[in-house]
Write an enzyme that holds these catalytic residues in place. Sequence first.
Site, PDB file in Angstrom:
ATOM      1  CB  SER A   2      63.303 -76.270 -26.965  1.00 15.69           C
ATOM      2  OG  SER A   2      63.361 -77.195 -26.222  1.00 15.69           O
ATOM      3  CE  LYS A   3      55.695 -77.931 -29.913  1.00 17.71           C
ATOM      4  NZ  LYS A   3      54.713 -78.221 -28.751  1.00 17.71           N
TER       5      LYS A   3
END
Length: 507
Positions: free
Chosen positions: A262-263
């Site tokens: 994920s970011k």
Amino acid sequence: MIPKKVRVRFAPSPTGPLHIGGVRTALYNYLFAKQHNGDFILRIEDTDSQRFVPGAEEYIIEALSWLGLRFDEGVGFGGDKAPYRQSERKAIYKEYIDQLHQNGLAYIAFDTPEELEKKRGEIANFQYDASTRMQMRNSLTLSPEATNKLIEEGHQYVYRIKIEPNEDIRVNDLIRGEVVINSSVLDDKVLFKSADQLPTYHLANIVDDHLMEITHVIRGEEWLPSAPLHVLLYRYLGWSDTMPHFAHLSLLLKPEGNGKLSKRDGDRLGFPVFPLEWKDPKTGDISSGYRESGYFPEAVINFLALLGWNPGNDQELMSMDELINLFDLTHCSKSGAKFDYEKGKWFNHQYLQKKSNKEIAELFIPVLQAHGITSINMEQVEKVVGLTKERVNFVKELWDACSFFFMAPESYDEKTVKKRWKEDSPAMLTELIHILQNYEPFDSPGTEEHVKTWIEEKGYHLGNIMNATRLALVGEGKGPHIFDITETLGKEETIRRLRQAIDRLPH
Ligand code: GLU
């Protein structure tokens, strides 16, 4: 039968910047298409206006173009199946939802969000399907007259697919083999909404894949659960014979391997998860990108290609042409690939070494200028690059490795002074200046031999003199071969720095 021309599509929804996993999906589509002399198509799936983010489409196009993934057809590229933006294909989908409705394969449902909520409260694990649809407000439970009346009165409605229970639906996946799912677990998904006269993802996706003559659907694993519904839709629309092959790519995982990348992992561990820098139009937040972080597109491509696939041996460095040749969709991994971002840096290092000094020097000029170096001698920059590139992963890191070539030391590293600057260093370097003064042509091997002969004849300590010289020229104990430094600095500057050290350091 003549085999069909391979046609694949990358079909992002413009809901934000393209995630690095999406880039890998685009890459695998591209490699597969090029390997088969097929077409690579860009379709923008923007039927969900709620999730539309301005700038996202432009971002996707720019990112893929930076990476060298050229489309043959699509938004921004033209083609005879245009338009390629789903919001511009509204009229097309209506025809197919009508067809499904007329054939009894889809029905109209009027249930409001409140009504649906209420049912969820009444029935545990409520799902709109064969077990519940006859309790709902839809064209199956209302008379045709009542249905028409509601529509005429302007009530909003949706079309839902009518899925028959208890049928094993088979999805043949090129990576996963046959995946069997029982239709009872599927719900009667919404295919079309009266409110915006737009299809949902599922209908638009199938209609477009059919009309655009897509032969292979290569996409992320997160779409595998939708595949049985898609298989049914092809059948309902009478297109089973031309249904594309499916290939669902495994996820990119966190560097630690637990869960989806994920970011936040990028923020936490300091690496980009987007190809280009992205500024959120709402919050103004900036997320870093591979391009702005100094990665070469070839390095990103090579790195991504190996996240979920390998050529079956330990070859790691591959050009785009080699990847096109070697890529094998059916040998993609079924399990997720850990995102090893250190490996990404390693790839960049490799590609940096492959570039000519001239090419790197040109990229390095702006960095030099940003550090206030204005009088630039290209030949010297190239030389410096040649001496230091081996030590860095990125062009911008060259500055730390070689700034002393462009600026004489202003101070000297204390530890190195303590360790390397001996009592006799001033005298030794004064003598060295004499030795160097009359020596021509000052080239690295020649100077080295000349200096070493002097040291040997006098019986001096080679190591001590070399260490003190390095300190005088660099300001600390690092740097390339000492005579490569003197050659690059030139005689005048070398002597000036030796004098400066004699003046400034203890004597
Ligand atoms: N629009 C979908 C996405 O954003 C496309 C999925 C597919 O390729 O079918 O990923």
